[in-house]
Design a protein around this motif. Structure first.
Motif, PDB file in Angstrom:
ATOM      1  N   LYS A 130      70.809 -11.564 -20.147  1.00 20.19           N
ATOM      2  CA  LYS A 130      70.674 -12.942 -20.619  1.00 20.19           C
ATOM      3  C   LYS A 130      69.808 -13.756 -19.661  1.00 20.19           C
ATOM      4  O   LYS A 130      68.944 -14.535 -20.085  1.00 20.19           O
ATOM      5  CB  LYS A 130      72.049 -13.589 -20.747  1.00 20.19           C
ATOM      6  N   GLU A 131      70.012 -13.581 -18.363  1.00 18.25           N
ATOM      7  CA  GLU A 131      69.239 -14.331 -17.363  1.00 18.25           C
ATOM      8  C   GLU A 131      67.768 -13.940 -17.426  1.00 18.25           C
ATOM      9  O   GLU A 131      66.879 -14.791 -17.290  1.00 18.25           O
ATOM     10  CB  GLU A 131      69.806 -14.088 -15.962  1.00 18.25           C
ATOM     11  N   LEU A 132      67.498 -12.670 -17.618  1.00 19.48           N
ATOM     12  CA  LEU A 132      66.106 -12.217 -17.720  1.00 19.48           C
ATOM     13  C   LEU A 132      65.426 -12.803 -18.955  1.00 19.48           C
ATOM     14  O   LEU A 132      64.268 -13.224 -18.899  1.00 19.48           O
ATOM     15  CB  LEU A 132      66.058 -10.683 -17.774  1.00 19.48           C
ATOM     16  N   GLU A 133      66.144 -12.837 -20.068  1.00 22.54           N
ATOM     17  CA  GLU A 133      65.573 -13.356 -21.306  1.00 22.54           C
ATOM     18  C   GLU A 133      65.350 -14.856 -21.247  1.00 22.54           C
ATOM     19  O   GLU A 133      64.356 -15.374 -21.777  1.00 22.54           O
ATOM     20  CB  GLU A 133      66.489 -13.007 -22.484  1.00 22.54           C
ATOM     21  N   GLU A 134      66.261 -15.585 -20.605  1.00 18.20           N
ATOM     22  CA  GLU A 134      66.189 -17.046 -20.579  1.00 18.20           C
ATOM     23  C   GLU A 134      65.464 -17.583 -19.359  1.00 18.20           C
ATOM     24  O   GLU A 134      65.262 -18.791 -19.248  1.00 18.20           O
ATOM     25  CB  GLU A 134      67.605 -17.621 -20.648  1.00 18.20           C
ATOM     26  N   GLY A 135      65.087 -16.703 -18.423  1.00 17.03           N
ATOM     27  CA  GLY A 135      64.346 -17.132 -17.241  1.00 17.03           C
ATOM     28  C   GLY A 135      65.191 -17.807 -16.190  1.00 17.03           C
ATOM     29  O   GLY A 135      64.667 -18.546 -15.346  1.00 17.03           O
ATOM     30  N   GLY A 136      66.500 -17.566 -16.219  1.00 17.35           N
ATOM     31  CA  GLY A 136      67.366 -18.162 -15.196  1.00 17.35           C
ATOM     32  C   GLY A 136      67.047 -17.629 -13.814  1.00 17.35           C
ATOM     33  O   GLY A 136      66.997 -18.375 -12.837  1.00 17.35           O
ATOM     34  N   VAL A 137      66.842 -16.336 -13.715  1.00 18.11           N
ATOM     35  CA  VAL A 137      66.382 -15.673 -12.489  1.00 18.11           C
ATOM     36  C   VAL A 137      65.438 -14.549 -12.898  1.00 18.11           C
ATOM     37  O   VAL A 137      65.414 -14.132 -14.055  1.00 18.11           O
ATOM     38  CB  VAL A 137      67.545 -15.095 -11.651  1.00 18.11           C
ATOM     39  N   PHE A 138      64.667 -14.087 -11.950  1.00 19.88           N
ATOM     40  CA  PHE A 138      63.769 -12.948 -12.179  1.00 19.88           C
ATOM     41  C   PHE A 138      62.846 -13.188 -13.378  1.00 19.88           C
ATOM     42  O   PHE A 138      62.642 -12.305 -14.211  1.00 19.88           O
ATOM     43  CB  PHE A 138      64.571 -11.656 -12.389  1.00 19.88           C
ATOM     44  N   GLN A 139      62.284 -14.362 -13.439  1.00 22.02           N
ATOM     45  CA  GLN A 139      61.382 -14.669 -14.542  1.00 22.02           C
ATOM     46  C   GLN A 139      60.151 -13.766 -14.491  1.00 22.02           C
ATOM     47  O   GLN A 139      59.452 -13.703 -13.495  1.00 22.02           O
ATOM     48  CB  GLN A 139      60.951 -16.135 -14.492  1.00 22.02           C
ATOM     49  N   GLY A 140      59.896 -13.053 -15.583  1.00 25.78           N
ATOM     50  CA  GLY A 140      58.760 -12.139 -15.652  1.00 25.78           C
ATOM     51  C   GLY A 140      59.049 -10.740 -15.138  1.00 25.78           C
ATOM     52  O   GLY A 140      58.171  -9.871 -15.196  1.00 25.78           O
ATOM     53  N   TRP A 141      60.279 -10.491 -14.640  1.00 23.25           N
ATOM     54  CA  TRP A 141      60.631  -9.169 -14.143  1.00 23.25           C
ATOM     55  C   TRP A 141      61.032  -8.257 -15.297  1.00 23.25           C
ATOM     56  O   TRP A 141      61.285  -8.709 -16.405  1.00 23.25           O
ATOM     57  CB  TRP A 141      61.781  -9.269 -13.129  1.00 23.25           C
ATOM     58  N   LYS A 142      61.116  -6.954 -15.020  1.00 21.35           N
ATOM     59  CA  LYS A 142      61.443  -5.980 -16.047  1.00 21.35           C
ATOM     60  C   LYS A 142      62.588  -5.083 -15.597  1.00 21.35           C
ATOM     61  O   LYS A 142      62.791  -4.850 -14.407  1.00 21.35           O
ATOM     62  CB  LYS A 142      60.214  -5.122 -16.382  1.00 21.35           C
ATOM     63  N   GLU A 143      63.293  -4.568 -16.583  1.00 26.08           N
ATOM     64  CA  GLU A 143      64.317  -3.548 -16.367  1.00 26.08           C
ATOM     65  C   GLU A 143      64.245  -2.562 -17.514  1.00 26.08           C
ATOM     66  O   GLU A 143      64.016  -2.958 -18.669  1.00 26.08           O
ATOM     67  CB  GLU A 143      65.717  -4.148 -16.288  1.00 26.08           C
ATOM     68  N   GLY A 144      64.425  -1.310 -17.208  1.00 31.90           N
ATOM     69  CA  GLY A 144      64.406  -0.296 -18.256  1.00 31.90           C
ATOM     70  C   GLY A 144      65.599  -0.420 -19.183  1.00 31.90           C
ATOM     71  O   GLY A 144      66.612  -1.066 -18.860  1.00 31.90           O
ATOM     72  N   ASN A 145      65.499   0.197 -20.336  1.00 32.73           N
ATOM     73  CA  ASN A 145      66.593   0.183 -21.297  1.00 32.73           C
ATOM     74  C   ASN A 145      67.782   0.967 -20.751  1.00 32.73           C
ATOM     75  O   ASN A 145      67.636   2.091 -20.257  1.00 32.73           O
ATOM     76  CB  ASN A 145      66.141   0.790 -22.634  1.00 32.73           C
ATOM     77  N   ILE A 146      68.970   0.366 -20.830  1.00 37.14           N
ATOM     78  CA  ILE A 146      70.178   1.000 -20.291  1.00 37.14           C
ATOM     79  C   ILE A 146      70.791   1.880 -21.365  1.00 37.14           C
ATOM     80  O   ILE A 146      71.230   1.393 -22.411  1.00 37.14           O
ATOM     81  CB  ILE A 146      71.193  -0.063 -19.822  1.00 37.14           C
ATOM     82  N   GLY A 162      50.916  -2.135 -13.597  1.00 39.42           N
ATOM     83  CA  GLY A 162      50.660  -0.724 -13.360  1.00 39.42           C
ATOM     84  C   GLY A 162      51.880   0.098 -13.015  1.00 39.42           C
ATOM     85  O   GLY A 162      51.752   1.222 -12.526  1.00 39.42           O
ATOM     86  N   VAL A 163      53.093  -0.438 -13.277  1.00 37.91           N
ATOM     87  CA  VAL A 163      54.327   0.297 -13.003  1.00 37.91           C
ATOM     88  C   VAL A 163      54.831   0.904 -14.314  1.00 37.91           C
ATOM     89  O   VAL A 163      54.998   0.202 -15.312  1.00 37.91           O
ATOM     90  CB  VAL A 163      55.408  -0.612 -12.403  1.00 37.91           C
ATOM     91  N   LYS A 164      55.076   2.187 -14.315  1.00 41.47           N
ATOM     92  CA  LYS A 164      55.613   2.862 -15.485  1.00 41.47           C
ATOM     93  C   LYS A 164      56.930   3.527 -15.110  1.00 41.47           C
ATOM     94  O   LYS A 164      56.983   4.365 -14.222  1.00 41.47           O
ATOM     95  CB  LYS A 164      54.627   3.916 -16.002  1.00 41.47           C
ATOM     96  N   GLN A 165      57.995   3.118 -15.794  1.00 40.05           N
ATOM     97  CA  GLN A 165      59.298   3.721 -15.523  1.00 40.05           C
ATOM     98  C   GLN A 165      59.433   5.003 -16.333  1.00 40.05           C
ATOM     99  O   GLN A 165      59.283   5.010 -17.558  1.00 40.05           O
ATOM    100  CB  GLN A 165      60.435   2.770 -15.877  1.00 40.05           C
ATOM    101  N   LEU A 166      59.722   6.105 -15.636  1.00 39.25           N
ATOM    102  CA  LEU A 166      59.839   7.410 -16.277  1.00 39.25           C
ATOM    103  C   LEU A 166      61.268   7.724 -16.686  1.00 39.25           C
ATOM    104  O   LEU A 166      61.491   8.455 -17.659  1.00 39.25           O
ATOM    105  CB  LEU A 166      59.320   8.506 -15.342  1.00 39.25           C
ATOM    106  N   SER A 167      62.245   7.184 -15.945  1.00 46.05           N
ATOM    107  CA  SER A 167      63.649   7.440 -16.272  1.00 46.05           C
ATOM    108  C   SER A 167      64.526   6.373 -15.617  1.00 46.05           C
ATOM    109  O   SER A 167      64.131   5.731 -14.640  1.00 46.05           O
ATOM    110  CB  SER A 167      64.077   8.833 -15.799  1.00 46.05           C
TER     111      SER A 167
END
Length: 470
Positions: free
Chosen positions: A341-357, A400-405
């Motif tokens: 929720k914070e990532l989507e709403e920009g509360g913290v880590f605005q513009g950051w990414k996380e892989g699908n859990i 240029g970051v690609k998450q493999l796993s």
């Protein structure tokens, strides 16, 4: 160099000077232009190269393993080697291993306000080193494994090739065996400890394949720590970070342990600590730093990884969360995840990414039955009631970051499951190939009188002829 290649190069140089000479007839000057595509084929700035040469800046792919594990204050034991092998996925080894730990010591008053004791961090480094290098078998050497005790650390890459065997811990030979210096040097571990830093229970350890140290220029390895726990400044919570440059790309690795709690509003405490870590983490330049563009803050780096026990919970009642876990409905469960929720709403880590859990929540497992979450119905006496949650996370920022796993491991060592991610990264290598490169003297001005140009043309052709016979 064959006659055909030599004639082709001489022809290219002549064409370049003929074109410049024709421009000089109109302006009495032969100007060097960076905007002419045909000029760039023959001469780039003051460098001439054949078309089959590699460019001066090359992209190189690296595989970076990032892992996080809250070990609940337990000391490492030898039997953990199997757990580490499973966690680190050594069947497909990475180029760099970045490992973050939380609670490597119990978070008691003595450890929080007392002097730093490197014992547990050293023990973890020793076990990690042996595990990473175990494929070599027998006796082995590992870099010094004592963690950095202050934030003024800098890795001396220039001294790497001159390092002596006395800088390494040498295991004793078997009875009746002797080792020569050459044999010992061949048994140096495949992975080198680049930096490690401990702050109370938060700990980071960064390892790199030795072959990379020969291939890339690794420099500016620095550490930083931020305590933002009790009263906002004690080290029971906070972060330890490592900054480093590989070739022309800067990296920052942040291992964090944020405020716990699943009450309403506790996520605000975690958000505040994230902001404090961003604000207070710094990598100040030393007087001997040659490069002026070195990153001073976390966000000044090209590639950033933030990982740890971030403690974000679920906006969901305990029984509903357990039902979704039973169904393995991870997508539905993620709809209630605080960090998502914070990532989507920009509360913290605005513009950051996380892989699908696509794995079960990693916290909190029962100390009575390590295959069952703590609490629930019926609960055992004295067992803490906790709604399962994905407390242990790995985020990244940068192009240029690609998450493999992205996965969790099943070690039952603590009430958290270890989490790890494998990334593919492209780094810039600023080393130019020497083969076939003709370097023009830097004293040549950007504008050359036409008569001087003719003399200079003859001199360049002469240089090419001379070089072709070496």
């Amino acid at each position: 160099m064959g006659n055909r290649q030599r004639k082709s190069r001489r022809k290219a140089i002549r064409l370049w000077f003929i074109k410049r000479r024709s421009k000089a007839d109109a302006s009495h000057l032969s100007e060097v232009s960076d905007n002419d595509e045909q000029d760039d084929e023959c001469m780039d700035g003051f460098f001439g190269r054949s078309l089959d040469m590699e460019p001066c800046i090359r992209n190189n792919e690296l595989r970076i393993f990032v892992g996080t594990w809250n070990v609940a204050g337990r000391s490492p034991v030898g039997s953990l080697a199997l757990d580490l092998i499973e966690w680190l996925h050594l069947k497909e080894p990475a180029d760099i291993y970045v490992l973050g730990f939380q609670e490597i010591v119990p978070l008691k008053t003595k450890t929080v306000i007392g002097a730093e004791d490197p014992t547990e961090a050293t023990n973890w480094n020793s076990l990690i080193g042996k595990t990473l290098n175990s494929k070599y078998g027998g006796a082995w050497l590992t870099p010094m494994i004592i963690p950095v005790t202050n934030d003024n650390y800098q890795y001396d890459g220039a001294a790497e090739s001159d390092r002596r065997l006395s800088d390494y811990e040498i295991s004793s030979p078997a009875r009746g065996q002797t080792r020569t210096k050459c044999e010992l040097s061949d048994r140096v571990g495949r992975y080198k400890l680049m930096a490690s830093k401990k702050m109370v229970g938060v700990f980071i350890s960064v390892w790199m394949r030795r072959a990379l140290l020969k291939k890339h220029r690794v420099s500016e390895v620095k550490v930083s720590s931020v305590a933002c726990g009790i009263m906002g400044y004690l080290g029971n919570k906070g972060s330890v970070s490592v900054s480093m440059s590989i070739g022309g790309t800067s990296f920052c690795f942040v291992a964090a342990h944020l405020a716990s709690g699943e009450k309403k509003g506790d996520e605000g405490k975690r958000n505040h600590q994230v902001s404090e870590i961003f604000r207070r983490t710094s990598f100040p330049r030393q007087p001997e730093d040659r490069r002026k563009g070195l990153p001073l803050t976390i966000l000044g780096h090209d590639q950033i990884f933030w990982f740890g026990d971030l403690n974000y919970r679920l906006y969901l009642e305990d029984n509903l969360a357990r039902e979704l876990i039973k169904q393995q409905n991870w997508s539905a469960l993620q709809e209630f995840d605080q960090l998502r929720k914070e990532l989507e709403e920009g509360g913290v880590f605005q513009g950051w990414k996380e892989g699908n859990i696509e794995f079960a929540p990693t916290y909190k497992y029962s100390s009575y039955n390590c295959n069952r979450y703590s609490g629930g119905l019926p609960s055992r006496a004295g067992e803490k009631q906790r709604t399962p949650a994905w407390c242990d996370r790995i985020l990244w920022y940068g192009k240029g970051v690609k998450q493999l796993s992205y996965f969790r491991s099943e070690s039952k060592f603590s009430d958290h499951r270890p989490v790890s991610a494998l990334f593919s990264i492209h780094v810039e290598d600023q080393k130019c190939a020497r083969s076939g490169l003709v370097s023009f003297p830097p004293s040549v001005p950007s504008t050359i009188p036409s008569k001087a140009a003719a003399r200079y043309r003859a001199r360049v052709v002469e240089m090419l002829d001379l070089q072709s016979y070496h």
